[in-house]
Design a protein around this motif. Structure first.
Motif, short mmCIF file in Angstrom:
data_model
loop_
_atom_site.label_atom_id
_atom_site.label_comp_id
_atom_site.label_asym_id
_atom_site.label_seq_id
_atom_site.Cartn_x
_atom_site.Cartn_y
_atom_site.Cartn_z
N SER A 36 0.82 -1.21 0.00
CA SER A 36 0.00 0.00 0.00
C SER A 36 0.86 1.26 0.00
N LEU A 37 1.96 1.24 0.79
CA LEU A 37 2.85 2.40 0.84
C LEU A 37 3.58 2.59 -0.50
N SER A 38 4.00 1.46 -1.09
CA SER A 38 4.65 1.56 -2.39
C SER A 38 3.67 2.05 -3.45
N GLY A 39 2.41 1.65 -3.32
CA GLY A 39 1.40 2.14 -4.24
C GLY A 39 1.19 3.65 -4.10
N GLU A 40 1.24 4.14 -2.87
CA GLU A 40 1.11 5.58 -2.65
C GLU A 40 2.30 6.32 -3.25
N ARG A 41 3.48 5.74 -3.07
CA ARG A 41 4.67 6.37 -3.67
C ARG A 41 4.57 6.38 -5.18
N LEU A 42 4.11 5.28 -5.76
CA LEU A 42 3.97 5.20 -7.22
C LEU A 42 2.96 6.23 -7.72
N ARG A 43 1.89 6.43 -6.96
CA ARG A 43 0.88 7.42 -7.37
C ARG A 43 1.48 8.82 -7.38
N ILE A 44 2.25 9.12 -6.33
CA ILE A 44 2.87 10.45 -6.25
C ILE A 44 3.85 10.66 -7.39
N VAL A 45 4.68 9.63 -7.65
CA VAL A 45 5.69 9.74 -8.71
C VAL A 45 5.02 9.88 -10.07
N GLU A 46 3.95 9.10 -10.27
CA GLU A 46 3.29 9.14 -11.57
C GLU A 46 2.67 10.51 -11.83
N GLU A 47 2.04 11.08 -10.81
CA GLU A 47 1.46 12.41 -10.99
C GLU A 47 2.54 13.45 -11.25
N SER A 48 3.64 13.34 -10.52
CA SER A 48 4.75 14.29 -10.72
C SER A 48 5.40 14.09 -12.08
N TYR A 49 5.49 12.83 -12.50
CA TYR A 49 6.10 12.54 -13.80
C TYR A 49 5.26 13.13 -14.93
N LYS A 50 3.94 13.02 -14.79
CA LYS A 50 3.07 13.59 -15.83
C LYS A 50 3.18 15.10 -15.88
N LEU A 51 3.47 15.70 -14.73
CA LEU A 51 3.62 17.16 -14.69
C LEU A 51 5.04 17.60 -15.04
N GLY A 52 5.92 16.61 -15.22
CA GLY A 52 7.30 16.92 -15.57
C GLY A 52 8.16 17.27 -14.38
N ALA A 53 7.66 17.01 -13.17
CA ALA A 53 8.42 17.37 -11.98
C ALA A 53 9.41 16.28 -11.57
N MET A 54 9.25 15.05 -12.11
CA MET A 54 10.15 13.95 -11.79
C MET A 54 10.56 13.26 -13.07
N SER A 55 11.73 12.60 -13.01
CA SER A 55 12.27 11.94 -14.19
C SER A 55 11.63 10.58 -14.39
N GLY A 56 11.80 10.03 -15.61
CA GLY A 56 11.30 8.70 -15.90
C GLY A 56 12.01 7.63 -15.08
N LEU A 57 13.29 7.89 -14.73
CA LEU A 57 14.03 6.93 -13.92
C LEU A 57 13.39 6.76 -12.55
N GLU A 58 12.97 7.86 -11.97
CA GLU A 58 12.31 7.80 -10.66
C GLU A 58 11.00 7.03 -10.75
N TYR A 59 10.30 7.28 -11.86
CA TYR A 59 9.02 6.59 -12.07
C TYR A 59 9.25 5.08 -12.24
N GLN A 60 10.25 4.70 -13.02
CA GLN A 60 10.55 3.29 -13.23
C GLN A 60 10.98 2.61 -11.93
N GLN A 61 11.77 3.31 -11.13
CA GLN A 61 12.21 2.73 -9.87
C GLN A 61 11.04 2.51 -8.91
N ALA A 62 10.10 3.43 -8.91
CA ALA A 62 8.92 3.28 -8.06
C ALA A 62 8.10 2.07 -8.50
N LYS A 63 8.00 1.87 -9.82
CA LYS A 63 7.27 0.70 -10.33
C LYS A 63 7.99 -0.59 -9.94
N VAL A 64 9.33 -0.61 -10.02
CA VAL A 64 10.09 -1.79 -9.66
C VAL A 64 9.89 -2.13 -8.18
N ASP A 65 9.95 -1.11 -7.33
CA ASP A 65 9.77 -1.36 -5.90
C ASP A 65 8.36 -1.84 -5.58
#
Length: 461
Positions: free
Chosen positions: A184-213
């Motif tokens: 559940s916590l990893s899912g929350e992190r993934l949601r935050i990263v995905e929203e930031s990634y769509k806004l361009g505030a985070m890199s694709g690497l961060e998004y991929q790492q969140a998905k892996v975790d």
């Protein structure tokens, strides 16, 4: 409670990866351990023990052996009572007689019938046999006592196995809940990263790492579901259930260690009630009785016999047309006494061997007590250490939870990297695991100490 299959869990997780599913959609309420199985049966530890004691084969076999020993421990089986036999017999002859002479002539006599019928009661009683009869009766009673100790050992071993399996299942279910929380916590992190990634505030690497975790935590959760299921089947096997696939749910959701055990009391009880020590003492007594039985050969024996017999005999001579009929009846009695003077030295060898057996049995009893003392020292040390670890890990868990809450808030504010958040998350999961392990270890030490002291069957686990 909503129940879904593993395939549905994976499907929900896939939606979370693709659509940024929020932590609220993967709630602890929905994903419970064993949800992919048939509706479960909630059982307490006492219910498990009560059910298993009726069905378990090892317990039933031990109970049967106890009953056999109980049947054998009688005065009659030891030879204290006389034996009484009722007998009847019949014998007869019917002979043709031909006589051949040297001049070639012969003479034939008609058949003659002779018959005898005998009936009677025969009583025999060994009144004295060098105390061997009384010794045998004591040995049978001691064997009965041994069988009751064996029965108790079987009960204690079974109760300990069921308790350990029960608490192991609770521990793994706790771990399953912790892993679910981690998902559940990893899912929350993934949601935050995905929203930031769509806004361009985070890199694709961060998004991929969140998905892996997130995927790694999900895989750990699914693996843990299998582990919990194996423990359920193991508990069902101990209970000898007809339905091994039954989803067994412990009535207790947490492990509550008992921190009030007293070593001196446990040791004193062990010296009085430990089953292994009692059995060793009983074996020493059996060896002493074997020596006494061997020494009884030094004494004379006295036996008495008695009978009442009826005998009817018929003798006939067909040629002379004469028959005689004899009836006899009445009591008979007698006594015999004797002593073995010499039997080639076998009696002396038997007695010397019996004395050595007594010595070995005493040494074995002392060895059991020594091992008991060592086991007590080791278990008590482990019990005390795990109690300290339990207190320490409870404090560590509070700190780990606080650290993670702070890390998650800073992560939402983009003040903390994903790697640092992951470290805080793994630290929290590790702290929860260590606390659960400490609780389980304390409980296992508690069960072992109670079994060692002979208090397991009367204790509240």
């Amino acid at each position: 409670m909503k129940r879904i299959t593993i395939s549905k869990i994976v499907f929900v997780i896939s939606l979370g990866l693709c659509n940024g599913l929020s932590a609220q959609n993967i709630s602890i309420v929905e994903l419970q351990p064993g949800l992919d199985y048939a509706p479960g049966v909630v059982v307490s530890l006492q219910e498990c023990v009560d059910s298993g004691l009726v069905r378990n084969y090892s317990v039933r076999i031990a109970r049967g052996k106890e009953q056999i020993a109980d049947e054998k421990a009688t005065r009659g089986n030891a030879g204290m009572w006389p034996s009484l036999d009722l007998s009847a017999s019949y014998s007869g002859t019917n002979n043709d007689q031909n006589t051949f002479y040297r001049d070639g002539t012969d003479q034939h006599a008609d058949p003659s019938l002779n018959s005898t019928i005998t009936t009677g009661l025969q009583l025999s009683w060994t009144v004295f046999n060098g105390f061997s009869i009384a010794t045998e009766y004591k040995r049978l009673k001691e064997m009965k006592w041994q069988s009751s100790i064996d029965m108790r050992i079987a009960l204690e071993d079974y109760v300990a196995d069921v308790a350990q399996s029960y608490y192991s299942l609770i521990r793994q279910r706790i771990r399953l809940q912790n892993l679910l929380r981690s998902v559940s916590l990893s899912g929350e992190r993934l949601r935050i990263v995905e929203e930031s990634y769509k806004l361009g505030a985070m890199s694709g690497l961060e998004y991929q790492q969140a998905k892996v975790d997130y995927n790694a935590d999900t895989a750990s959760y699914i693996t843990q579901v299998e582990q919990v299921r194996k423990l359920e089947i193991n508990l069902n096997s101990l209970l000898e259930l007809d339905d091994m696939d039954r989803h067994t749910i412990p009535a207790d959701s947490i492990i509550v260690p008992n921190s009030s055990l007293i070593r001196e009391q446990l040791w004193n009880n062990a010296l009085l009630n430990n089953a292994d020590l009692l059995r060793a003492g009983s074996q020493t007594q059996v060896s002493r009785l074997a020596l006494k039985a061997a020494q009884s050969r030094n004494y004379p024996y006295l036996k008495i016999t008695g009978a009442y017999q009826f005998r009817d005999a018929l003798y006939g001579d067909a040629e002379q047309y004469t028959y005689s009929h004899i009836n006899s009846y009445g009591p008979q009695f007698g006594a015999s006494a004797g002593i073995n003077v010499f039997n080639g030295g076998a009696r002396r060898v038997e007695q010397r061997t019996a004395k050595l057996s007594v010595l070995n049995a005493q040494l074995q009893e002392e060895s059991v007590e020594s091992s008991l003392s060592a086991d007590m020292a080791q278990l008590w040390m482990a019990y005390q250490n795990n109690l300290h670890l339990w207190e320490l890990e409870k404090a560590n868990l509070d700190v780990a939870r606080s650290n993670f809450d702070i890390a998650l808030e800073r992560y939402r504010l983009h003040e903390l990297s994903g790697i640092e958040l992951r470290e805080a998350q793994l630290s929290l999961l590790s702290s929860e695991e260590r606390l659960s392990t400490a609780e389980y270890n304390v409980k296992i030490c508690e069960i072992s100490l109670l079994q060692l002291s002979g208090d397991l069957l009367s204790a509240e686990l």
